[in-house]
Design an enzyme around this catalytic site. Structure first.
Site, PDB file in Angstrom:
ATOM      1  N   GLU A 109       1.029  -1.256  -0.178  1.00  0.00           N
ATOM      2  CA  GLU A 109      -0.243   0.092  -0.070  1.00  0.00           C
ATOM      3  C   GLU A 109       1.107   1.328   0.062  1.00  0.00           C
ATOM      4  OE1 GLU A 109      -2.407   1.765  -0.615  1.00  0.00           O
ATOM      5  OE2 GLU A 109      -4.494   0.240   1.236  1.00  0.00           O
ATOM      6  N   ASP A 110       0.305   2.440  -0.236  1.00  0.00           N
ATOM      7  CA  ASP A 110       0.170   3.568  -0.572  1.00  0.00           C
ATOM      8  C   ASP A 110       1.153   4.240   1.057  1.00  0.00           C
ATOM      9  OD1 ASP A 110      -1.978   4.165  -0.439  1.00  0.00           O
ATOM     10  OD2 ASP A 110      -1.574   4.645  -2.129  1.00  0.00           O
ATOM     11  N   ASP A 113      -4.051   5.302   6.380  1.00  0.00           N
ATOM     12  CA  ASP A 113      -4.857   6.410   7.373  1.00  0.00           C
ATOM     13  C   ASP A 113      -6.105   6.330   7.655  1.00  0.00           C
ATOM     14  OD1 ASP A 113      -5.648   9.263   7.447  1.00  0.00           O
ATOM     15  OD2 ASP A 113      -6.902   9.536   5.871  1.00  0.00           O
ATOM     16  N   PHE A 163      -2.077  15.697   3.576  1.00  0.00           N
ATOM     17  CA  PHE A 163      -2.537  15.528   3.046  1.00  0.00           C
ATOM     18  C   PHE A 163      -1.542  15.714   1.922  1.00  0.00           C
ATOM     19  CE2 PHE A 163      -4.192  15.110  -0.817  1.00  0.00           C
ATOM     20  CZ  PHE A 163      -5.013  13.937  -1.466  1.00  0.00           C
ATOM     21  N   ARG A 176       1.403  12.306  -8.945  1.00  0.00           N
ATOM     22  CA  ARG A 176       1.877  10.811  -8.876  1.00  0.00           C
ATOM     23  C   ARG A 176       3.160  10.440  -9.217  1.00  0.00           C
ATOM     24  NH1 ARG A 176      -2.565   7.600  -7.453  1.00  0.00           N
ATOM     25  NH2 ARG A 176      -4.496   7.986  -9.046  1.00  0.00           N
TER      26      ARG A 176
HETATM   27  P1  5GP Z   1      -7.682   4.575   4.486  1.00  0.00           P
HETATM   28  O1  5GP Z   1      -8.259   3.767   4.182  1.00  0.00           O
HETATM   29  O2  5GP Z   1      -6.201   3.896   5.218  1.00  0.00           O
HETATM   30  O3  5GP Z   1      -8.540   5.928   5.366  1.00  0.00           O
HETATM   31  O4  5GP Z   1      -6.815   5.287   3.209  1.00  0.00           O
HETATM   32  C1  5GP Z   1      -6.639   4.524   1.776  1.00  0.00           C
HETATM   33  C2  5GP Z   1      -6.150   6.186   1.168  1.00  0.00           C
HETATM   34  O5  5GP Z   1      -6.635   6.221   1.164  1.00  0.00           O
HETATM   35  C3  5GP Z   1      -4.787   5.015   0.838  1.00  0.00           C
HETATM   36  O6  5GP Z   1      -4.634   3.890  -0.542  1.00  0.00           O
HETATM   37  C4  5GP Z   1      -4.547   6.635  -0.320  1.00  0.00           C
HETATM   38  O7  5GP Z   1      -5.236   6.389  -1.457  1.00  0.00           O
HETATM   39  C5  5GP Z   1      -5.253   7.034   0.168  1.00  0.00           C
HETATM   40  N1  5GP Z   1      -4.381   8.637   1.119  1.00  0.00           N
HETATM   41  C6  5GP Z   1      -4.510   8.353   1.947  1.00  0.00           C
HETATM   42  N2  5GP Z   1      -3.831   9.726   2.983  1.00  0.00           N
HETATM   43  C7  5GP Z   1      -4.246  10.377   1.894  1.00  0.00           C
HETATM   44  C8  5GP Z   1      -3.301  11.215   1.607  1.00  0.00           C
HETATM   45  O8  5GP Z   1      -2.633  11.947   2.249  1.00  0.00           O
HETATM   46  N3  5GP Z   1      -2.297  12.052   0.097  1.00  0.00           N
HETATM   47  C9  5GP Z   1      -3.438  10.803  -0.675  1.00  0.00           C
HETATM   48  N4  5GP Z   1      -3.090  11.014  -2.277  1.00  0.00           N
HETATM   49  N5  5GP Z   1      -3.530   9.969  -0.724  1.00  0.00           N
HETATM   50  C10 5GP Z   1      -3.933   9.574   0.570  1.00  0.00           C
END
Ligand code: 5GP
Length: 188
Positions: A109-110, A113, A163, A176
């Site tokens: 995963e990138d 959050d 963010f 990206r």
């Molecule tokens: P989660 O489900 O953990 O809340 O969020 C995961 C996904 O939200 C990540 O795979 C990503 O695509 C997006 N995301 C969460 N935080 C960020 C951020 O700071 N920047 C960006 N560009 N995407 C985020």
């Protein structure tokens, strides 16, 4: 002028500040590649699952530092749309995978959050596929915003509640391709 040297200025967000340089990211990826190689030493096939779209650059660089026989799969999940906050729902855009019965798997995963996306996908793998072992790698960990507890086996960097964009991460589809990770201070 290269992308690294150029100042990025978004018309709505202002100037982009660099959080992790390309060099710092690449250095950490070498360490993560070594850790994964050691963990799965002797394994005949390691299945790498890249969670699109945000993990594409991280995965491409990380696999080049995993010294094992690797196969690669790609799934696509969406939770943010064009916004800067999670929609609170995971949209499985493409979950096509081969049979992973008895396989060793690393999910990439990138960023984690709230943890919703990772929890959704790791649970899906556990229930739908009888894998031998699943490990989870995330380049960035926003531990302070976690709602769904998740064990991350390989973390690149922990970050504050910012963010971030770049190195695979987008804002409304943009940024990206930046080789580094940054944020727009205007949003803090
Ligand atoms: P989660 O489900 O953990 O809340 O969020 C995961 C996904 O939200 C990540 O795979 C990503 O695509 C997006 N995301 C969460 N935080 C960020 C951020 O700071 N920047 C960006 N560009 N995407 C985020």
């Amino acid at each position: 002028m290269t992308l690294t040297e150029k100042t990025i200025f978004d018309k709505d967000q202002g100037k982009l500040e660099i959080l992790f340089s390309s060099e710092k990211i690449q250095k950490r990826i070498i360490e993560l590649g070594k850790e994964i190689t050691k963990e799965f030493e002797g394994c005949e096939e390691l299945v790498i699952i890249c969670v699109l779209k945000g993990s594409v650059l991280f995965t491409a660089d990380l696999v080049r530092h995993i010294d094992l026989p690797v196969t690669m799969e790609f799934v696509r999940l969406a939770s943010y749309g064009d916004a800067e906050k999670s929609s609170g729902k995971v949209k499985p855009v493409d979950l096509t995978l081969p049979d992973l019965c008895g396989k060793n798997v690393v999910v990439i995963e990138d960023i984690v959050d709230t943890g919703l996306t990772a929890k959704f996908f790791l649970d899906y793998l556990k229930y739908q596929h009888k894998t031998a072992k699943i490990k989870f790698a995330a380049l960035l960990d926003k531990a302070c915003t976690r709602v769904h507890p998740i064990d991350i086996d390989y973390t690149g960097f922990e970050i504050d509640d910012k963010f971030v964009v770049g190195y695979g991460l987008d804002y409304a589809g943009h940024y990206r391709n930046l080789p580094y990770i940054g944020y727009f201070p205007k949003n803090d």
